[in-house]
Design a protein around this motif. Structure first.
Motif, PDB file in Angstrom:
ATOM      1  N   GLU A   9      -4.567  13.341   3.956  1.00  0.00           N
ATOM      2  CA  GLU A   9      -3.458  14.207   4.331  1.00  0.00           C
ATOM      3  C   GLU A   9      -3.428  14.510   5.831  1.00  0.00           C
ATOM      4  N   ASP A  10      -4.603  14.625   6.451  1.00  0.00           N
ATOM      5  CA  ASP A  10      -4.683  15.029   7.859  1.00  0.00           C
ATOM      6  C   ASP A  10      -5.017  13.856   8.769  1.00  0.00           C
ATOM      7  N   TRP A  11      -4.463  12.686   8.473  1.00  0.00           N
ATOM      8  CA  TRP A  11      -4.866  11.477   9.185  1.00  0.00           C
ATOM      9  C   TRP A  11      -4.552  11.540  10.681  1.00  0.00           C
ATOM     10  N   THR A  16       0.832  -1.198   0.000  1.00  0.00           N
ATOM     11  CA  THR A  16       0.000   0.000   0.000  1.00  0.00           C
ATOM     12  C   THR A  16       0.868   1.251   0.000  1.00  0.00           C
ATOM     13  N   ALA A  17       2.090   1.142   0.520  1.00  0.00           N
ATOM     14  CA  ALA A  17       3.043   2.249   0.472  1.00  0.00           C
ATOM     15  C   ALA A  17       3.696   2.376  -0.904  1.00  0.00           C
ATOM     16  N   GLU A  18       3.260   1.566  -1.868  1.00  0.00           N
ATOM     17  CA  GLU A  18       3.724   1.605  -3.263  1.00  0.00           C
ATOM     18  C   GLU A  18       5.193   1.213  -3.392  1.00  0.00           C
ATOM     19  N   ILE A  19       5.608   0.210  -2.626  1.00  0.00           N
ATOM     20  CA  ILE A  19       6.986  -0.255  -2.715  1.00  0.00           C
ATOM     21  C   ILE A  19       7.269  -0.875  -4.080  1.00  0.00           C
ATOM     22  N   GLY A  20       6.224  -1.220  -4.824  1.00  0.00           N
ATOM     23  CA  GLY A  20       6.412  -1.795  -6.149  1.00  0.00           C
ATOM     24  C   GLY A  20       7.212  -0.911  -7.087  1.00  0.00           C
ATOM     25  N   LYS A  21       7.177   0.398  -6.872  1.00  0.00           N
ATOM     26  CA  LYS A  21       7.907   1.312  -7.750  1.00  0.00           C
ATOM     27  C   LYS A  21       9.413   1.077  -7.691  1.00  0.00           C
ATOM     28  N   GLN A  66     -15.290   9.494  14.321  1.00  0.00           N
ATOM     29  CA  GLN A  66     -16.379   9.799  13.395  1.00  0.00           C
ATOM     30  C   GLN A  66     -15.872   9.909  11.959  1.00  0.00           C
ATOM     31  N   ASP A  67     -14.674  10.477  11.782  1.00  0.00           N
ATOM     32  CA  ASP A  67     -14.088  10.572  10.441  1.00  0.00           C
ATOM     33  C   ASP A  67     -13.873   9.177   9.850  1.00  0.00           C
ATOM     34  N   ASP A  68     -13.405   8.256  10.685  1.00  0.00           N
ATOM     35  CA  ASP A  68     -13.181   6.902  10.195  1.00  0.00           C
ATOM     36  C   ASP A  68     -14.502   6.190   9.912  1.00  0.00           C
ATOM     37  N   MET A 109     -14.709   2.826   2.244  1.00  0.00           N
ATOM     38  CA  MET A 109     -13.270   3.071   2.169  1.00  0.00           C
ATOM     39  C   MET A 109     -12.591   2.504   3.407  1.00  0.00           C
ATOM     40  N   ASN A 110     -11.477   1.789   3.189  1.00  0.00           N
ATOM     41  CA  ASN A 110     -10.738   1.134   4.268  1.00  0.00           C
ATOM     42  C   ASN A 110      -9.395   1.828   4.435  1.00  0.00           C
ATOM     43  N   ARG A 111      -9.191   2.493   5.594  1.00  0.00           N
ATOM     44  CA  ARG A 111      -8.003   3.331   5.765  1.00  0.00           C
ATOM     45  C   ARG A 111      -6.793   2.541   6.251  1.00  0.00           C
ATOM     46  N   VAL A 112      -5.641   2.805   5.631  1.00  0.00           N
ATOM     47  CA  VAL A 112      -4.342   2.330   6.090  1.00  0.00           C
ATOM     48  C   VAL A 112      -3.480   3.576   6.293  1.00  0.00           C
ATOM     49  N   THR A 113      -3.483   4.091   7.478  1.00  0.00           N
ATOM     50  CA  THR A 113      -2.745   5.298   7.864  1.00  0.00           C
ATOM     51  C   THR A 113      -3.159   6.506   7.021  1.00  0.00           C
TER      52      THR A 113
END
Length: 314
Positions: A87-89, A44-49, A95-97, A105-109
């Protein structure tokens, strides 16, 4: 990148990174083969790049990862435009979550994964593969089904496949070992389909004990020195390194110890967790030797790993 690291990364964790990357380069140039482990949310951190080019240049020879890292590279590949950056996690409330959850939507940080466009999109063709395998009496590893989807399925990509480490691995038919796959979204879905009688048994997907046996076969199939770069901790790191004492102590085979070891982790050994266990501790378990090159970088893997992989390209 290699020159930059050697000039500026001189002390403390920076110095450890520089020493680790240079030693790893030498190990690979001496015909060593490398297994890399992926814990946490590296996909999810896009390490594939940075990981995909390393796979294509044959710097990576096998991967041990969590089920989450296996599937989340594929999720992003098919639904990247539907992901939401948070951006403001740090200021997020409960309530935001809940609002994210209500929108699927499933949040990862700092990123949110879309349920419908990613997870449910993959579930449909994957379920058909499971059904076909069950009808044929077949059983395969989790990654083999995903390889099938990527190479022979009709998936619509939503991001550049050049940035997908799973695509690179599928093209190379790279060995992947996934212990504890049931601790993943797709693993949960498989169990759900057994509970609702869509499938008869979860045995259509091979589990961790089969993965250990396959890892043992891979470890013994080549006489080249074999090293391990542990990214994070958890089962992705603990599982593969145990193959050596298992073969030596339980099977009774005189296989070589791991020939090179590097560890990127923010875990502290004083808390007693396996994820932060230093390399020397692994000597007492018969995993590493006194003369095995050993490196520990106590830092953020999302920062450190791209630097190491990029430095290997030069």
């Amino acid at each position: 990148m290699r020159d930059f690291i050697n000039k500026h990364f001189l002390h403390f964790n920076a110095g450890a990174l520089a020493n680790c990357s240079e030693s790893l380069r030498e190990f690979l140039e001496d015909d060593g083969r490398l297994l890399i482990t992926l814990a946490g949310a590296m996909s999810t951190a896009e390490i594939g790049k940075s990981l995909a080019p390393a796979i294509r240049s044959q710097k990576i020879h096998a991967i041990c990862c969590t089920g989450a890292n296996l599937e989340e590279d594929l999720f992003r590949l098919v639904a990247a435009k539907h992901y939401e950056k948070i951006e403001d996690w740090r200021d997020f409330s409960a309530q935001d979550d809940e609002d994210l959850a209500n929108r699927g939507m499933n949040r990862v940080t700092d990123i949110a994964i879309p349920e419908e466009e990613a997870i449910r999109y993959i579930e449909k063709p994957l379920l058909q593969l499971w059904k076909d395998a069950e009808a044929a009496g077949d059983s395969r590893f989790p990654h083999e089904y995903l390889y099938d989807l990527l190479l022979h399925g009709d998936l619509e990509f939503d991001s550049d496949p050049e940035d997908s480490w799973l695509v690179a691995a599928a093209d190379a038919n790279l060995p992947i070992f996934v212990p504890g796959w049931e601790d993943s979204t797709l693993g949960n879905i498989l169990v759900a389909r057994v509970i609702d009688c869509t499938l008869q048994s979860p045995d259509v997907v091979k589990g961790g004990l089969h993965a250990m046996q396959a890892l043992a076969d891979w470890y013994r199939e080549d006489n080249s020195p074999t090293g391990m770069l542990q990214v994070g901790g958890g089962i992705a790191g603990d599982f593969p390194i145990c193959v050596v004492p298992m073969l030596r102590q339980d099977v009774g085979e005189e296989v070589p110890l791991w020939s090179w070891f590097g560890q990127i982790s923010e875990s502290r050994p004083s808390y007693g967790g396996y994820s932060g266990a230093p390399p020397n501790e692994k000597i007492s378990w018969g995993k590493l030797g006194v003369d095995t090159p050993r490196f520990v970088i106590e830092s953020d893997a999302t920062i450190v790993l791209p630097l190491i992989l990029e430095s290997l390209r030069n």
